[in-house]
Scaffold this motif. Structure first.
Motif, short mmCIF file in Angstrom:
data_model
loop_
_atom_site.label_atom_id
_atom_site.label_comp_id
_atom_site.label_asym_id
_atom_site.label_seq_id
_atom_site.Cartn_x
_atom_site.Cartn_y
_atom_site.Cartn_z
N GLN A 336 0.81 -1.21 0.00
CA GLN A 336 0.00 0.00 0.00
C GLN A 336 0.85 1.27 0.00
O GLN A 336 0.39 2.32 -0.47
CB GLN A 336 -0.94 0.00 1.21
N PHE A 337 2.05 1.20 0.51
CA PHE A 337 2.90 2.39 0.50
C PHE A 337 3.25 2.81 -0.93
O PHE A 337 3.38 3.99 -1.23
CB PHE A 337 4.18 2.17 1.31
N ASN A 338 3.42 1.83 -1.82
CA ASN A 338 3.68 2.16 -3.21
C ASN A 338 2.45 2.79 -3.87
O ASN A 338 2.56 3.74 -4.65
CB ASN A 338 4.10 0.90 -3.98
N ALA A 339 1.28 2.26 -3.53
CA ALA A 339 0.03 2.83 -4.06
C ALA A 339 -0.18 4.24 -3.52
O ALA A 339 -0.67 5.14 -4.23
CB ALA A 339 -1.15 1.94 -3.69
N TYR A 340 0.19 4.45 -2.26
CA TYR A 340 0.12 5.79 -1.65
C TYR A 340 0.98 6.76 -2.47
O TYR A 340 0.55 7.88 -2.79
CB TYR A 340 0.63 5.70 -0.21
#
Length: 425
Positions: A336-340
């Protein structure tokens, strides 16, 4: 009898008419350009040309919060993808990343490097409340935009003394309001224990949570803080377990979030509803604990989880996954950090495109004048909005519960502006 005009005369007349029209149109355009140039005259153009814009970012690529470092990969992948599509208004983005190790003094050093050596247009995304607070005075003195900082501290939207700095994600008070609303409805007599980071991040969320609970039957019965330099939170978790609280509110960064979840799983005598704040809800935090040990954990989000099957055919998620494989092949699309990172970079794209002047002042003003802007990676119902007296771009979140090997959304998106009123100074 109609008189016929010779072809050569007609051609000449048409040419003259077209020339006159073109000249008139050009004079009109010139007048508009002159007016625009006049409005932008004297503003800062360091780091931006008609063909390029140079941005800097400061992340903890090392140190106790290094799990956040991968956000920069999501940001970089987005800008590379956009560059291959022609850039932003024809400008190719150069994104320079610096590592502060989650150390405020190092963040200041890197901010100076980006501004004075790299000559960046803006310092986009300083990560963490301590680092962001450490550099904002310098950046505001230099009149360098510090847009969409990666921290939800409420001060970024309530401090008119630093107009060059603004947040992006839901502020911690707004997030706390979502958890408070949930508990008041689902567990109206709950006793809550809180683990929180001893800085503005932890205190902001805890304070917002307690305020949102005022007058209800839900009570905070125990609270333990930790320092970011602490090796673990095992002692704090043991103390909180003795409270026998029904709910554990976990206000931590990734490293300590994993530790708290693991400590909870190892204690068979205490089984509270575990609420983990959004900044520690990534799969990178949960996976080391073991998915079987985090079933039923609750959190909140505002952007699409690329690991959630319901978004498998979503155009933005598909574009994100394809671009991440192409431009950051070592990055996990399910993280999710990459999507963030992708989502916040997409948001900055919209702000850059909306600038009335291609200047630092233009960007400063654009991020504070967003009108329900839609961003593909944000959840349905979540938009960017700012304006006079409201410098909080996102204040809507939706609850999610971990089940199986992924988060599952439940309930409806909560617009905290409507539920609790606007967050003020």
């Amino acid at each position: 009898m109609r008189k016929t005009i010779p072809l050569r005369v007609a051609t000449a007349m048409i040419a003259a008419l077209l020339t006159a029209t073109a000249c008139s149109s050009r004079r009109g355009q010139d007048a508009q350009d002159t007016a625009a140039d006049g409005a932008c005259k004297g503003q800062q153009t360091t780091g931006i040309t008609g063909k390029t814009v140079k941005l800097g970012g400061i992340y903890p690529l090392s140190g106790p919060a290094s799990a956040y470092g991968t956000i920069s990969k999501g940001v970089a992948a987005y800008f590379k993808y956009v560059n291959d599509k022609g850039g932003i208004d024809g400008r190719k983005v150069e994104f320079v990343v610096r590592d502060d190790g989650y150390q405020p003094p190092k963040a200041v050093e890197e901010a100076r490097r980006l501004v004075e050596r790299e000559k960046v247009f803006a310092v986009f995304q300083t990560l963490g409340t301590p680092s962001t607070a450490a550099v904002r005075d310098y950046l505001n003195q230099q009149k360098v935009p510090q847009p969409f900082v990666a921290t939800g501290a409420s001060v970024w939207g309530a401090d008119d003394k630093h107009p060059w700095t603004i947040g992006w994600q839901p502020n911690y008070v707004a997030e706390a309001r979502v958890y408070a609303k949930y508990l008041k409805e689902a567990k109206p007599k709950a006793r809550v224990a809180v683990l929180y980071q001893n800085d503005d991040f932890g205190k902001d969320l805890l304070g917002g949570f307690e305020k949102a609970l005022a007058g209800s039957g839900v009570k905070v019965v125990a609270a333990e803080s930790y320092e970011v330099t602490d090796p673990s939170v095992s002692a704090q978790m043991a103390s909180l377990a003795r409270s026998r609280a029904d709910v554990l509110l976990d206000v931590t960064t990734p490293k300590f979030g994993s530790q708290a979840l693991a400590a909870d799983a190892r204690n068979p005598k205490w089984n509270p509803l575990h609420i983990v704040n959004s900044v520690a809800s990534s799969a990178a935090v949960l996976q080391p604990v073991g998915f079987k040990n985090v079933q039923g954990v609750v959190s909140a989000t505002y952007f699409k989880d690329p690991a959630d099957p319901q978004w498998a055919d979503d155009p933005e998620v598909k574009t994100y996954k394809k671009a991440l494989h192409a431009y950051a092949p070592d990055a996990d699309p399910a993280d999710q950090f990459n999507a963030y990172g992708w989502a916040v970079a997409s948001s900055l794209h919209q702000a850059l495109a909306a600038m009335k002047c291609p200047t630092r002042e233009g960007l400063r003003d654009a991020v504070r004048d967003l009108k329900d802007e839609k961003v593909g990676m944000l959840l349905p119902g979540v938009t960017l909005s700012t304006g006079p007296g409201d410098a909080f771009p996102i204040e809507t979140m939706q609850l999610m519960r971990f089940k199986g090997e992924r988060w599952q959304l439940f309930g409806k998106p909560v617009d905290t502006r409507k539920e609790f009123g606007p967050l003020t100074k």
